[in-house]
Design a protein around this motif. Sequence first.
Motif, PDB file in Angstrom:
ATOM      1  N   THR A  72       0.817  -1.205   0.000  1.00  0.00           N
ATOM      2  CA  THR A  72       0.000   0.000   0.000  1.00  0.00           C
ATOM      3  C   THR A  72       0.855   1.262   0.000  1.00  0.00           C
ATOM      4  N   PHE A  73       0.241   2.357  -0.410  1.00  0.00           N
ATOM      5  CA  PHE A  73       0.906   3.631  -0.646  1.00  0.00           C
ATOM      6  C   PHE A  73       1.514   4.211   0.622  1.00  0.00           C
ATOM      7  N   GLY A  74       2.864   4.227   0.678  1.00  0.00           N
ATOM      8  CA  GLY A  74       3.556   4.918   1.747  1.00  0.00           C
ATOM      9  C   GLY A  74       3.777   4.133   3.019  1.00  0.00           C
ATOM     10  N   VAL A  75       3.371   2.870   3.079  1.00  0.00           N
ATOM     11  CA  VAL A  75       3.544   2.093   4.300  1.00  0.00           C
ATOM     12  C   VAL A  75       4.909   1.409   4.269  1.00  0.00           C
ATOM     13  N   THR A  76       5.853   1.986   4.980  1.00  0.00           N
ATOM     14  CA  THR A  76       7.192   1.428   5.092  1.00  0.00           C
ATOM     15  C   THR A  76       7.205   0.353   6.177  1.00  0.00           C
ATOM     16  N   ASP A  77       8.316  -0.375   6.243  1.00  0.00           N
ATOM     17  CA  ASP A  77       8.465  -1.368   7.314  1.00  0.00           C
ATOM     18  C   ASP A  77       8.402  -0.691   8.681  1.00  0.00           C
ATOM     19  N   GLU A  78       8.966   0.516   8.791  1.00  0.00           N
ATOM     20  CA  GLU A  78       8.961   1.235  10.065  1.00  0.00           C
ATOM     21  C   GLU A  78       7.545   1.592  10.493  1.00  0.00           C
ATOM     22  N   ILE A  79       6.718   2.045   9.533  1.00  0.00           N
ATOM     23  CA  ILE A  79       5.329   2.371   9.855  1.00  0.00           C
ATOM     24  C   ILE A  79       4.560   1.116  10.245  1.00  0.00           C
ATOM     25  N   ALA A  80       4.738   0.042   9.502  1.00  0.00           N
ATOM     26  CA  ALA A  80       4.054  -1.219   9.827  1.00  0.00           C
ATOM     27  C   ALA A  80       4.452  -1.713  11.215  1.00  0.00           C
ATOM     28  N   ASP A  81       5.725  -1.584  11.551  1.00  0.00           N
ATOM     29  CA  ASP A  81       6.189  -2.028  12.876  1.00  0.00           C
ATOM     30  C   ASP A  81       5.590  -1.164  13.975  1.00  0.00           C
ATOM     31  N   ALA A  82       5.407   0.138  13.703  1.00  0.00           N
ATOM     32  CA  ALA A  82       4.809   1.019  14.705  1.00  0.00           C
ATOM     33  C   ALA A  82       3.347   0.673  14.949  1.00  0.00           C
ATOM     34  N   LEU A  83       2.651   0.261  13.888  1.00  0.00           N
ATOM     35  CA  LEU A  83       1.231  -0.067  14.012  1.00  0.00           C
ATOM     36  C   LEU A  83       0.999  -1.432  14.649  1.00  0.00           C
TER      37      LEU A  83
END
Length: 264
Positions: free
Chosen positions: A139-150
Amino acid sequence: MPDGVVKMVPRSLFPATSDEMWARNGQYLDQSGWLSISAGGLLIEHGERAMLIDAGYGPFPEPVSMMEHGMASMYGGSLVESLAKLGRRPHEIETVAITHLHIEHLGWAAHPAPGDARPAFAHASYQLSHKEWEDRNMTFGVTDEIADALAPQVRIVDDGDEIFPGIRAVALPGHTAGQMGYEVTSGDERLLAFADVMHSPVQVEHPDWAIVGEATAGESSKLRRKMLSQLADEGTIGFGIHFADVPFGKVWRAGDAFTWVPLA
């Protein structure tokens, strides 16, 4: 709850349109000819309890040029302030229902609040569909770092689930395969937060206008028409997260034609 805005090149968002078509629909553009797409969240309260549908773009108050994606600029940063104006602090939000994993919908769920190292809504659960979470790396703009934060706060929700008193999940696949909308019931009134089924009120009048990148444009058009008919026939209030200064409205119909009537 406003957070920010994306300024769009109209024909970049709707690639099948023409300059002539926009000349006939100029009321949807600003004075510079841009199409404004808002970002933010919908605050829902039940007594002392509170939740959000979507979490804005996040703490990025400086406009960022996104011309490579057909945008003029994109910025956010005011959601926490918007909550404060209504006497709410981020830690009081117990649930954030993320309609889909695009960066202007999950922002503050992944990014820290000012003066904190944790995401703004670190005390909340993050509700989203299994398919949306499964496809998170696509998906648009979801980096590994963002996924890990969520990830620690993600809770999977299915079509029809009640996630909060009076709030029911409604599957709206199309814009993304796992997109969820949310139906809010209060007394005799209902509201449908329809996520990115539509990005602008112009699509109420032109439900066949598909946005760039829609893999299933025909199916998305059918979904828009079905949803508009439902809103009109049932008198349900619609909530368009991207509808700039007219996010709440009702749909009037005349045969197969629809009109967005903003609520004051």
